[in-house]
Design a protein around this motif. Sequence first.
Motif, short mmCIF file in Angstrom:
data_model
loop_
_atom_site.label_atom_id
_atom_site.label_comp_id
_atom_site.label_asym_id
_atom_site.label_seq_id
_atom_site.Cartn_x
_atom_site.Cartn_y
_atom_site.Cartn_z
N SER A 90 84.98 63.18 144.31
CA SER A 90 85.28 64.19 145.34
C SER A 90 84.19 65.25 145.39
CB SER A 90 86.64 64.84 145.06
OG SER A 90 87.69 63.88 145.14
N VAL A 91 83.73 65.70 144.22
CA VAL A 91 82.65 66.69 144.16
C VAL A 91 81.37 66.10 144.75
CG1 VAL A 91 81.12 67.94 142.58
CG2 VAL A 91 83.60 67.97 142.21
N LEU A 92 81.11 64.83 144.44
CA LEU A 92 79.92 64.16 144.97
C LEU A 92 79.95 64.12 146.50
CD1 LEU A 92 77.40 62.81 143.77
CD2 LEU A 92 78.63 60.64 143.86
N LEU A 93 81.09 63.75 147.06
CA LEU A 93 81.24 63.70 148.51
C LEU A 93 81.07 65.09 149.14
CD1 LEU A 93 84.21 61.17 148.91
CD2 LEU A 93 81.89 60.87 149.79
N ALA A 94 81.70 66.09 148.51
CA ALA A 94 81.62 67.46 149.04
C ALA A 94 80.19 67.98 148.98
CB ALA A 94 82.55 68.38 148.26
N THR A 95 79.47 67.65 147.90
CA THR A 95 78.09 68.11 147.73
C THR A 95 77.18 67.51 148.79
OG1 THR A 95 78.44 68.30 145.34
CG2 THR A 95 76.16 68.25 146.12
N ILE A 96 77.30 66.21 149.02
CA ILE A 96 76.46 65.53 150.02
C ILE A 96 76.80 66.03 151.42
CG2 ILE A 96 75.95 63.29 151.07
CD1 ILE A 96 76.39 62.06 148.26
N LEU A 128 70.59 66.52 152.16
CA LEU A 128 71.01 65.29 151.48
C LEU A 128 71.50 64.24 152.46
CD1 LEU A 128 72.96 66.78 148.43
CD2 LEU A 128 70.57 66.05 148.54
N HIS A 129 71.38 64.51 153.76
CA HIS A 129 71.82 63.53 154.75
C HIS A 129 70.71 62.50 154.99
CE1 HIS A 129 74.99 66.53 156.48
NE2 HIS A 129 75.17 66.25 155.20
N GLU A 130 70.33 61.85 153.92
CA GLU A 130 69.31 60.81 153.93
C GLU A 130 69.94 59.49 153.51
OE1 GLU A 130 66.27 62.10 151.33
OE2 GLU A 130 65.72 63.86 152.52
N PRO A 131 69.27 58.36 153.79
CA PRO A 131 69.88 57.05 153.50
C PRO A 131 70.41 56.91 152.07
CG PRO A 131 67.93 56.75 154.83
CD PRO A 131 68.00 58.22 154.52
N MET A 132 69.62 57.34 151.07
CA MET A 132 70.06 57.17 149.68
C MET A 132 71.37 57.90 149.41
SD MET A 132 68.04 58.01 146.13
CE MET A 132 68.13 59.79 146.27
N TYR A 133 71.48 59.12 149.93
CA TYR A 133 72.67 59.93 149.66
C TYR A 133 73.86 59.50 150.53
CZ TYR A 133 69.34 62.77 147.14
OH TYR A 133 68.38 63.18 146.25
N ILE A 155 78.74 60.71 137.26
CA ILE A 155 78.02 61.29 136.12
C ILE A 155 76.59 60.78 136.11
CG2 ILE A 155 77.93 61.46 133.60
CD1 ILE A 155 80.99 61.12 133.61
N VAL A 156 76.42 59.47 136.29
CA VAL A 156 75.08 58.87 136.28
C VAL A 156 74.19 59.50 137.35
CG1 VAL A 156 73.79 56.74 136.71
CG2 VAL A 156 75.85 56.69 135.28
N TYR A 157 74.72 59.61 138.57
CA TYR A 157 73.92 60.16 139.66
C TYR A 157 73.79 61.68 139.54
CZ TYR A 157 73.24 55.88 142.28
OH TYR A 157 72.84 54.64 142.67
N GLY A 158 74.83 62.35 139.07
CA GLY A 158 74.77 63.80 138.93
C GLY A 158 73.76 64.23 137.89
N VAL A 159 73.68 63.51 136.78
CA VAL A 159 72.74 63.86 135.71
C VAL A 159 71.32 63.48 136.10
CG1 VAL A 159 72.04 63.28 133.34
CG2 VAL A 159 74.46 63.70 133.87
N LEU A 205 70.87 66.72 143.74
CA LEU A 205 72.33 66.85 143.65
C LEU A 205 72.72 67.98 142.70
CD1 LEU A 205 73.56 63.13 143.53
CD2 LEU A 205 74.07 64.82 145.31
N ARG A 206 72.00 68.08 141.59
CA ARG A 206 72.31 69.15 140.62
C ARG A 206 72.09 70.52 141.22
NH1 ARG A 206 69.30 66.03 137.01
NH2 ARG A 206 67.68 67.64 136.96
N ARG A 207 70.97 70.68 141.95
CA ARG A 207 70.67 71.98 142.58
C ARG A 207 71.75 72.36 143.59
NH1 ARG A 207 65.30 70.00 142.62
NH2 ARG A 207 65.54 69.39 144.81
N GLN A 208 72.16 71.41 144.43
CA GLN A 208 73.17 71.70 145.42
C GLN A 208 74.51 72.03 144.78
OE1 GLN A 208 73.06 72.40 148.47
NE2 GLN A 208 75.27 72.40 148.92
N LEU A 209 74.84 71.32 143.71
CA LEU A 209 76.10 71.58 143.00
C LEU A 209 76.09 72.98 142.40
CD1 LEU A 209 78.85 70.56 142.07
CD2 LEU A 209 77.71 69.52 140.09
N GLN A 210 74.96 73.39 141.84
CA GLN A 210 74.84 74.73 141.27
C GLN A 210 75.00 75.80 142.34
OE1 GLN A 210 71.04 74.52 139.32
NE2 GLN A 210 71.82 73.36 137.56
N LYS A 211 74.45 75.55 143.54
CA LYS A 211 74.58 76.49 144.65
C LYS A 211 76.04 76.61 145.06
CE LYS A 211 71.74 75.77 148.05
NZ LYS A 211 70.86 75.03 149.00
#
Length: 310
Positions: A47-53, A59-64, A293-297, A302-308
Amino acid sequence: MLDFNLTTVHFSPPFLTLTGIPGLEAVQHWIGIPFSLMYAAALLGNSVLLATIRAERGLHEPMYILLAMLAATDLGLCTTIMPKMLGVFWFALRDIRFNACLTQMFFVHTFQATESGVLLAMAFDRFVAICKPLRHSAILSNRMLGTIGIFLILRPTVLIVPSVFLIKRLRTYRSTVISHSYCEHMAIVKLAAGDVRVNKAYGLFVAFTVLGLDLVLIAVSYLLIVRAVSQLPRAARLKAVHTCTAHLCVFLEFYVLGFFSFLAHRFRRGVSPYVHILLSSCYLLVPPTLNPIVYGVGNAALRRQLQKMV
């Protein structure tokens, strides 16, 4: 001539019974604790991953976007099995309506196939980013991503729906007790008293068409990536390897666990039933728990956006 006792045959049973983990019924309420913690972590992480993207336009790029598809699939997969599984473990709510069991079976295998497809799409994204970097945005355009999303939904739906109808045609069952913690195709098929050769053959066809083909195509993608990376300067080579590390970890989680689960199922005579059930459950629960966890670390953006956001 029928080779079974008619008094033991169940005709179109309205309910089936899930045993949980055969051989560990006395302690499965304790097993439910780590499973519930993993489920909570999967819900929170994805859920956090989806909200962050969603929150960060950068982060609206193909990989994300593909990562968001993976997170949504993981949420669906673990939510399909865990509420009922914990009901079996903790509250002895073992009975499930036959049609509800088929519905759970459909979504379990649909989300499995979707996850495999997302991993294939992510491998293709890495292949294009490394082997054809100047054409990456043109190849993986919004239109192409939309096409991939439709494909990821349609392919499993088209392939799994027939298996539901093939089970619905079976009317007689030797037992209504499923020796499993959730409803899956072969666990239901084994209960039938009629000829199930078509069901088994179709199940193998779907497995090889989806998981087998995806595995081959992912392997080919990475062989091409390795060939391309080997020709790059050392600094560029390290950067390319770093961009693939998270996907490789997620890929190994999904397919290695799936491989051991498949072997335990096919060679169950030498494997305790509880080992097979635990492996099957971990196969569906561990990737949704670890993927964020794998992608967040491993991903600085992703880490920068989550911190913001925090």
